[in-house]
Motif scaffolding. Structure first.
Motif, short mmCIF file in Angstrom:
data_model
loop_
_atom_site.label_atom_id
_atom_site.label_comp_id
_atom_site.label_asym_id
_atom_site.label_seq_id
_atom_site.Cartn_x
_atom_site.Cartn_y
_atom_site.Cartn_z
N GLN A 231 0.84 -1.19 0.00
CA GLN A 231 0.00 0.00 0.00
C GLN A 231 0.88 1.25 0.00
O GLN A 231 1.97 1.25 0.59
N ALA A 232 0.40 2.29 -0.64
CA ALA A 232 1.20 3.51 -0.79
C ALA A 232 1.51 4.11 0.58
O ALA A 232 0.61 4.34 1.39
N GLY A 233 2.80 4.33 0.83
CA GLY A 233 3.22 5.04 2.03
C GLY A 233 3.02 4.31 3.34
O GLY A 233 3.03 4.95 4.40
N VAL A 234 2.88 2.99 3.31
CA VAL A 234 2.57 2.27 4.55
C VAL A 234 3.72 2.42 5.54
O VAL A 234 4.89 2.23 5.22
N LYS A 235 3.37 2.78 6.77
CA LYS A 235 4.32 2.90 7.88
C LYS A 235 4.06 1.86 8.96
O LYS A 235 4.98 1.37 9.59
N ASP A 236 2.76 1.60 9.21
CA ASP A 236 2.36 0.68 10.27
C ASP A 236 1.27 -0.25 9.76
O ASP A 236 0.43 0.16 8.95
N VAL A 237 1.29 -1.47 10.26
CA VAL A 237 0.18 -2.41 10.05
C VAL A 237 -0.40 -2.76 11.41
O VAL A 237 0.34 -3.12 12.34
N ILE A 238 -1.71 -2.62 11.54
CA ILE A 238 -2.41 -3.11 12.73
C ILE A 238 -2.89 -4.51 12.39
O ILE A 238 -3.78 -4.70 11.55
N LEU A 239 -2.28 -5.52 13.01
CA LEU A 239 -2.55 -6.92 12.71
C LEU A 239 -3.60 -7.44 13.69
O LEU A 239 -3.35 -7.54 14.89
N PHE A 240 -4.77 -7.77 13.15
CA PHE A 240 -5.90 -8.19 13.99
C PHE A 240 -6.65 -9.30 13.27
O PHE A 240 -7.66 -9.06 12.62
N GLU A 241 -6.13 -10.50 13.36
CA GLU A 241 -6.71 -11.62 12.62
C GLU A 241 -6.32 -12.92 13.29
O GLU A 241 -5.25 -13.02 13.89
N GLY A 242 -7.20 -13.92 13.17
CA GLY A 242 -6.93 -15.24 13.73
C GLY A 242 -8.15 -15.94 14.28
O GLY A 242 -8.15 -17.16 14.46
N ILE A 243 -9.23 -15.20 14.53
CA ILE A 243 -10.41 -15.82 15.14
C ILE A 243 -11.08 -16.82 14.20
O ILE A 243 -11.68 -17.81 14.65
N ASN A 244 -10.96 -16.61 12.87
CA ASN A 244 -11.54 -17.58 11.93
C ASN A 244 -10.73 -18.87 11.88
O ASN A 244 -11.30 -19.95 11.67
N ASP A 245 -9.42 -18.77 12.06
CA ASP A 245 -8.61 -19.98 12.17
C ASP A 245 -9.04 -20.78 13.40
O ASP A 245 -9.23 -22.00 13.34
N ILE A 246 -9.20 -20.07 14.53
CA ILE A 246 -9.56 -20.74 15.79
C ILE A 246 -10.97 -21.32 15.71
O ILE A 246 -11.20 -22.48 16.06
N GLY A 247 -11.92 -20.53 15.24
CA GLY A 247 -13.31 -20.98 15.21
C GLY A 247 -13.55 -22.15 14.27
O GLY A 247 -14.46 -22.96 14.49
N ASN A 248 -12.73 -22.25 13.22
CA ASN A 248 -12.85 -23.36 12.28
C ASN A 248 -11.88 -24.50 12.58
O ASN A 248 -11.83 -25.48 11.83
N ASN A 249 -11.09 -24.34 13.67
CA ASN A 249 -10.07 -25.33 14.02
C ASN A 249 -9.23 -25.67 12.80
O ASN A 249 -8.95 -26.84 12.51
N ALA A 250 -8.83 -24.63 12.08
CA ALA A 250 -8.20 -24.79 10.77
C ALA A 250 -6.69 -24.64 10.88
O ALA A 250 -6.13 -23.55 10.67
N GLY A 251 -6.03 -25.73 11.20
CA GLY A 251 -4.58 -25.74 11.24
C GLY A 251 -3.99 -25.98 9.87
O GLY A 251 -4.70 -26.28 8.91
N PRO A 252 -2.67 -25.86 9.75
CA PRO A 252 -2.02 -26.09 8.45
C PRO A 252 -2.12 -27.55 8.04
O PRO A 252 -2.19 -28.45 8.88
N GLU A 253 -2.16 -27.77 6.71
CA GLU A 253 -2.16 -29.12 6.13
C GLU A 253 -3.34 -29.96 6.63
O GLU A 253 -3.25 -31.19 6.74
N GLY A 254 -4.45 -29.30 6.95
CA GLY A 254 -5.67 -30.00 7.31
C GLY A 254 -5.73 -30.56 8.71
O GLY A 254 -6.71 -31.22 9.07
#
Length: 365
Positions: A231-254
């Motif tokens: 993204q143009a001029g990005v200085k900071d990223v607010i990282l707020f993600e993971g609840i869909n991984d947890i709620g779906n029990n979706a680990g890597p490689e199934g």
């Protein structure tokens, strides 16, 4: 943006864009990244919005791409327009109108825009009235971004997340997503506004794995570079993600998810950002008791993740949304004042509380 959008032929798409910063010019990016065939757009116009799909008289500007009105975007590619001179005010909406003359299959789109898009048959890109626009949706098509030319600005903050960042259950057309509230706070600081806010939330998105219905996006690990760091001029990223991984029990490689899977992925994203000189502010995951995602095992993972975020030396700052948004009487649940009703997505009041919880001093200057 994601795959799975509808097809169009001989249609004008008029989309509403809500700038978070003022400037003296703009450029747009059109995306055909997730479409199987080349996309030809005959004409593009940008205007200031009067109301609804109606353009403010005298504000329409013709958009070109390398000097040409017509642009063909190969499958899997994007095109950024030439800069155009148009006065842009923070929170004053623009209308971006695209005319697609031939058949365009499977649009690259953003399904949940929480704003109104207006569709007309034929080329009506230059129309100031909205009479010809007889179809409405709440998605964006092909429009991947608006860059405002603001010489006084220092850069941008990218809000990177899932449906809570995307604005699910916020009121359509009112700009009450938490990144909108953050942008207003930054604009209200003394002096010229220094930071814009980019919303890179996708409903249903996961950190580790692609979602089977890809209109909810490829994984954060795959999209982070493009959607956040480019993204143009990005200085900071607010990282707020993971609840869909947890709620779906979706680990890597199934396999079932473990807390260390998400922590390892966060570390990968943070290292990637730091390599590009971008800071990462991590937000704790909010409670969801009462939603179908909630189980005691899922709650244990969420708590482990939040403990790591609060104590991590990898991140450049922490926003403790869990503590802000939880029910004082039941910390595993959202505060009822902030609950939209599904026990995971905040209402407009909750979105404001999230935006207000972010200390501007965390953000790069």
């Amino acid at each position: 943006m994601t795959t799975g959008g509808p097809s169009f032929e001989d249609r004008t798409l008029r989309m509403v864009v809500h700038p978070s910063i003022s400037g003296s010019g703009a450029r747009i990016t059109l995306s055909n990244r997730f479409s199987p065939t080349p996309l030809t757009i005959e004409a593009v116009e940008v205007a200031r919005q009067a109301s609804g799909g109606e353009a403010r008289p005298g504000t329409t500007r013709h958009v070109t791409f390398e000097g040409s009105s017509r642009v063909t975007i190969p499958a899997g590619a994007e095109k950024t327009s030439d800069a155009l001179r148009i006065h842009v005010e923070a929170e004053q909406n623009l209308l971006v109108s695209l005319y697609i003359p031939g058949k365009a299959d499977t649009a690259t789109w953003h399904s949940d825009a929480f704003d109104t898009t207006y569709i007309a048959t034929g080329n009506h890109t230059g129309d100031e009235p909205a009479d010809a626009f007889d179809t409405r949706t709440t998605s964006w098509y092909y429009l991947a971004g608006l860059d405002v030319l603001a010489p006084h600005a220092d850069g941008s903050v990218v809000a990177f997340g899932d449906s809570i960042t995307d604005g699910y259950h916020s009121t359509t057309g009112t700009y009450t997503r938490w990144p909108d509230f953050l942008a207003r706070r930054l604009a209200a600081e003394p002096g010229p506004q220094r930071l814009s806010v980019v919303n890179a939330g996708i409903g249903g998105n996961r950190v580790l794995t692609d979602v089977p219905n890809l209109w909810q996006g490829i994984s954060a690990l795959k999209r982070f570079k493009h959607d956040a760091l480019e993204q143009a001029g990005v200085k900071d990223v607010i990282l707020f993600e993971g609840i869909n991984d947890i709620g779906n029990n979706a680990g890597p490689e199934g396999r079932p998810l473990a807390a260390h899977d998400l922590i390892d992925a966060y570390r990968t994203l943070i290292r990637t950002a730091h390599t590009d000189g971008v800071r990462v502010i991590a937000a704790t995951l909010m409670p969801d008791k009462g939603n179908g995602y909630y189980t005691p095992a899922a709650e244990e993972i969420r708590q482990s993740i939040n403990t790591w975020i609060r104590n991590s030396h990898d991140v450049d700052g922490v926003i403790d949304l869990d503590r802000v948004m939880r029910d004082p009487a039941d910390p595993a649940a959202l505060n009822p004042v902030y609950d939209s009703g599904d026990h995971i997505h905040p209402n407009d009041t909750g979105m404001k509380a999230m935006g207000d919880a972010i200390d501007p001093r965390l953000l790069h200057r």
